[in-house]
Design a protein around this motif. Structure first.
Motif, mmCIF file in Angstrom:
data_model
loop_
_atom_site.group_PDB
_atom_site.id
_atom_site.type_symbol
_atom_site.label_atom_id
_atom_site.label_comp_id
_atom_site.label_asym_id
_atom_site.label_seq_id
_atom_site.Cartn_x
_atom_site.Cartn_y
_atom_site.Cartn_z
ATOM 1 N N THR A 140 0.845 -1.197 0.000
ATOM 2 C CA THR A 140 0.000 0.000 0.000
ATOM 3 C C THR A 140 0.882 1.249 0.000
ATOM 4 O O THR A 140 2.049 1.213 0.408
ATOM 5 C CB THR A 140 -0.906 0.055 1.236
ATOM 6 N N LYS A 141 0.301 2.332 -0.421
ATOM 7 C CA LYS A 141 1.008 3.605 -0.317
ATOM 8 C C LYS A 141 1.104 3.992 1.159
ATOM 9 O O LYS A 141 0.341 3.485 2.009
ATOM 10 C CB LYS A 141 0.268 4.688 -1.099
ATOM 11 N N SER A 144 -2.049 4.482 4.053
ATOM 12 C CA SER A 144 -3.236 3.814 3.536
ATOM 13 C C SER A 144 -3.994 3.070 4.639
ATOM 14 O O SER A 144 -3.395 2.584 5.600
ATOM 15 C CB SER A 144 -2.836 2.823 2.446
ATOM 16 N N LYS A 155 -10.248 1.649 -5.607
ATOM 17 C CA LYS A 155 -8.909 2.196 -5.406
ATOM 18 C C LYS A 155 -8.103 2.178 -6.709
ATOM 19 O O LYS A 155 -8.459 1.526 -7.683
ATOM 20 C CB LYS A 155 -8.164 1.390 -4.338
ATOM 21 N N ARG A 156 -6.989 2.910 -6.707
ATOM 22 C CA ARG A 156 -6.090 2.978 -7.867
ATOM 23 C C ARG A 156 -5.019 1.896 -7.727
ATOM 24 O O ARG A 156 -4.235 1.918 -6.773
ATOM 25 C CB ARG A 156 -5.446 4.361 -7.942
ATOM 26 N N GLY A 200 2.018 8.448 -4.101
ATOM 27 C CA GLY A 200 0.575 8.379 -3.938
ATOM 28 C C GLY A 200 -0.179 8.342 -5.252
ATOM 29 O O GLY A 200 -1.404 8.510 -5.274
ATOM 30 N N ASP A 203 -2.750 3.502 -5.040
ATOM 31 C CA ASP A 203 -2.988 3.057 -3.665
ATOM 32 C C ASP A 203 -2.333 1.710 -3.393
ATOM 33 O O ASP A 203 -1.960 1.414 -2.253
ATOM 34 C CB ASP A 203 -4.495 2.941 -3.408
#
Length: 354
Positions: A140-141, A144, A155-156, A200, A203
């Motif tokens: 995850t970023k 998160s 989410k991206r 960012g 995600d």
């Protein structure tokens, strides 16, 4: 393959699976045409038992991996001449080299042969090593709140269509009951994943097991985490252009190389200490601790005497890509040259036969 490390990042972040790195898509054709010059009768002819004198092959070996492995294992007495060991590994680069006739044989995961077919290039799989344990997990970023794959909805997600990481992502979504259009798939190549996470831009990104510890060391305190899954990228394989395999002499050389490839993988698995020192420390500039942490995650090599499971997995993968409109549907049986089917398994002890 990986770009140079960004400032402040451990080199391990950029070590991808050397048996699993693959390509982003570039073509639009729905059937293999570029290799049509290969004579189908020649592609079905029995393999020669000996390699004719003077036969030469150009083989991929990213960062000298293959030469070092064979030398350390005492397997550098190949019965043909290697005209060139190409420092190349990523799927798109391999496909381009195949097209340019500067490469005869390459090691990739299961996705590049699908992408090559979609782009209109005829190449065939000649050897298979089965991977049973996951090579990838999801990171995850920083900051998160994502904790499960179910949280990927909306989410991206970093997505590389033609690389193993992309298919691992699609399979994880499917197993979680999510449709591909329920998340935003951000088109990137795997060497862009870390920068996209740090900034960012995405995600979630799939990272190799060997990349995750260093990423968490730098960003875990800032809220980054990893999400393991049981999704595997099943295949590590050797493949070659159909035109190469239609050449009786080169096909014989490919057949002769496969046992060396299989035995080299077994030697590496059975000699982790020597491999850590001679490859990771001396050539990759890692510390011994870093090398050992990577080796601990290694899959035991498994070479199936028959390819039925591999073909079924490759078909599921192609179908999954087709579901998302990434490729057109086709029967992946055309990707496998089964003349070579048992060669790897016959070369290794029983415990390494799947």
């Amino acid at each position: 393959m990986p770009a140079p490390p960004a400032p402040g990042l451990d080199r391990r972040l950029f070590l991808t699976s050397l048996l699993g790195v693959t390509a982003a898509a570039a073509g639009l054709s729905g059937c293999a045409e570029a290799g049509a010059a290969a004579d189908e009768a020649s592609l079905k002819a029995p393999l020669a038992r000996k390699v004719p004198p003077g036969t030469r092959l150009k083989i991929s070996s990213f960062e000298n991996f293959q030469q070092i492995q064979l030398k350390l294992a005492g397997l550098d007495d190949l019965p043909f001449e290697v005209a060139d060991w190409l420092n190349i590994g990523a799927g798109p680069d391999v496909i381009n080299a195949f097209r340019a006739k500067s490469l005869d044989l390459a090691n990739n995961a299961g996705i590049p042969p699908i992408q090559a077919f979609y782009q209109g290039f005829d190449a065939r799989i000649v050897a298979i090593n089965i991977t049973r344990k996951p090579n990838y997990l999801f990171a995850t970023k920083p900051g998160s709140d994502i904790r499960t794959v179910a949280d990927f909805k909306g989410k991206r997600l970093a997505f590389s269509q033609g690389q193993a990481q992309g298919v691992v992502l699609l399979r994880a979504l499917k197993e979680a009951g999510l449709k591909q259009d329920e998340a935003e798939l951000v088109p990137l190549t795997s060497n862009q994943f870390l920068t996209a996470l740090q900034s960012g831009q995405v995600d979630i990104a799939p990272l190799g097991n060997s990349q995750a510890p260093a990423y968490l060391k730098q960003y875990g305190a800032k809220g980054a985490r990893t999400i393991p899954t049981e999704v595997v990228d099943l295949l590590s394989l050797l493949w070659a252009p159909a035109e190469v395999l239609a050449d009786r002499a080169k096909a014989a050389a490919v057949a002769a190389y496969i046992p060396y490839w299989a035995k080299g993988a077994v030697w590496q698995y059975e000699h982790p200490d020597e491999w850590n020192r001679e490859y990771y420390v001396k050539t990759q500039n890692l510390t011994l601790d870093q090398a050992e942490s990577i080796t601990e995650l290694a899959n035991k090599p498994l070479f199936p005497p028959r390819w039925d499971e591999a073909i079924a997995w490759e078909q599921e993968t192609a179908d999954l890509l087709a579901e998302g409109g990434h490729v057109k549907e086709f029967d992946v049986g055309v990707l496998f040259d089964r003349r070579f089917e048992s060669l790897a398994a016959k070369a290794v002890p029983q415990e390494y036969r799947r």
